[in-house]
Scaffold this motif. Structure first.
Motif, PDB file in Angstrom:
ATOM      1  N   ASN A   1       0.901  -1.180  -0.137  1.00 38.06           N
ATOM      2  CA  ASN A   1       0.129   0.185   0.165  1.00 38.06           C
ATOM      3  C   ASN A   1       0.914   1.249  -0.171  1.00 38.06           C
ATOM      4  OD1 ASN A   1      -2.716  -1.083  -0.067  1.00 38.06           O
ATOM      5  ND2 ASN A   1      -2.268  -1.699   2.109  1.00 38.06           N
TER       6      ASN A   1
ATOM      7  N   TYR B   1     -11.021   1.664   0.636  1.00 36.28           N
ATOM      8  CA  TYR B   1     -11.770   0.931   1.855  1.00 36.28           C
ATOM      9  C   TYR B   1     -13.147   1.616   1.870  1.00 36.28           C
ATOM     10  CZ  TYR B   1     -12.819  -1.147   6.400  1.00 36.28           C
ATOM     11  OH  TYR B   1     -13.486  -1.497   7.387  1.00 36.28           O
TER      12      TYR B   1
ATOM     13  N   SER C   1      -6.851  -0.680   1.933  1.00 29.65           N
ATOM     14  CA  SER C   1      -6.290   0.459   2.651  1.00 29.65           C
ATOM     15  C   SER C   1      -7.340   1.508   2.488  1.00 29.65           C
ATOM     16  CB  SER C   1      -5.042   1.045   2.407  1.00 29.65           C
ATOM     17  OG  SER C   1      -4.840   1.559   0.940  1.00 29.65           O
TER      18      SER C   1
END
Length: 354
Positions: free
Chosen positions: A36, A186, A181
């Motif tokens: 990420n 998300y 993430s």
């Protein structure tokens, strides 16, 4: 005391702060499944505020059975994992000549890894969508005043019904085996393999089936190829990835010694598979085949390399070009368009060998 060792993480290259837009320094990457931290960030607005406890994914429009799904509901559907490269449509915009307006991305607005999610088709089948369905609109939670406009708008994109029903178009909830993430969508984002990343809507809020062509600003104004500087004549939508390649090392204008060097990089395409990567050491006068392993799927990039013994000192102009299985090959000059999308000219670095 034992010597302490520190691992230095390469910083992302900032192209914008509000909204946050940052690209990956590709020359540092030693893996083709990026974490990420390394993954590029492309936003049209500031990050949205979400009430995660009450999160629901809504399905509406031309359907018989409207749905409101929680994350737990979604977890009950059969899921699949796909290795997919996502490339911003503006990747390499800074290389266009003449220059175009927008974030001046270099080569790093592309990243890839393993996405896990539910095929959108599985859920659409449950809704009993109308025989008049033409497109599927996916709306995110991110919103704000779009650049060049005074209106407050929500980021939304549509897919033709055929692409929406492709079993590899997924509603993703994991990346590299972990929940998405927050900065990459998300709790849910769409993943549309083979298309530029503007189609992979983040922070998905609502999915609607419509019987007409979607006219949202991010569909009919942005993410269109405009061949003319002055008019909209000949405009057409940005969809599939172009065939492309990038030289990761050596860096442009790097000074090298005369020993053996490994020229390496990546190549990718939105349709078919990469079948050939070539290197030129003399600014395109002659070409040599680079080595690579064929990818497991058409959605991921290939990592290629060429071992080079310079032989003599001087300036060298190194080019790379990729060819895919449907016969597309990179050309010397990219197709210029007013908003600077889809740059895929041969990559080019210059080095000096002493």
């Amino acid at each position: 005391m034992p010597e302490r060792k520190f691992t230095v993480k390469p910083s992302l290259t900032t192209r914008g702060l509000s909204p946050e837009n940052q690209e990956t320094p590709l020359e540092y990457l030693q893996t083709d499944a990026m974490n990420n931290y390394q993954f590029f960030r492309r936003n049209h607005f500031d990050y949205p505020s979400l009430n995660q406890a009450n999160y629901r994914l809504l399905f509406g429009g031309l359907i018989k059975r409207p749905l409101s799904l929680s994350l737990q509901d979604l977890s009950r559907f059969p899921a699949k994992t796909l290795k997919v490269a996502l490339e911003c449509a503006g990747n390499k915009r800074g290389h266009f000549e003449p220059k175009t307006y927008g974030e001046q991305w270099g080569k790093g607005a592309i990243s890839q890894g393993y996405w896990r999610g539910v095929p959108l088709a599985h859920i659409l089948d449950l809704t009993g969508f109308s025989s008049h369905a033409a497109e599927v609109v996916v709306k995110g939670y991110d919103h704000g005043v779009r650049k060049g406009s005074e209106k407050n708008e929500t980021y939304a994109r549509s897919l033709p019904l055929e692409k929406a029903l492709h079993l590899d178009t997924i509603i993703a909830f994991e990346y590299n085996g972990q929940p998405l993430s927050y900065k990459h969508g998300y709790p849910l984002r769409l993943i549309v393999p083979g298309w530029y990343a503007m189609a992979s809507v983040k922070w998905v809020r609502q999915i609607s089936v419509i019987g007409t062509s979607f006219k949202g600003a991010f569909q009919t104004n942005d993410y269109m190829y405009y061949p003319s500087q002055e008019t909209d004549e000949g405009a057409f939508p940005v969809t599939e990835l172009n065939v492309n390649s990038t030289i990761q090392t050596p860096l442009d204008m790097e000074v090298l010694d005369g020993s053996r060097h490994c020229i390496r990089g990546i190549a990718w395409t939105g349709k078919g598979m990469i079948t050939r990567v070539e290197i030129s050491l003399d600014n395109g006068e002659s070409w040599l085949d680079a080595d690579f392993h064929p990818p497991a799927s058409s959605y991921e990039w290939v990592s290629w390399q060429y071992v080079w013994n310079p032989g003599k000192s001087g300036e060298y102009s190194i080019l790379s070009r990729a060819t895919d299985s449907i016969g597309r090959t990179q050309v010397r000059k990219a197709f210029w368009n007013r908003k600077g999308y889809g740059y895929n000219a041969m990559d080019h670095v210059r080095v000096f060998v002493y």
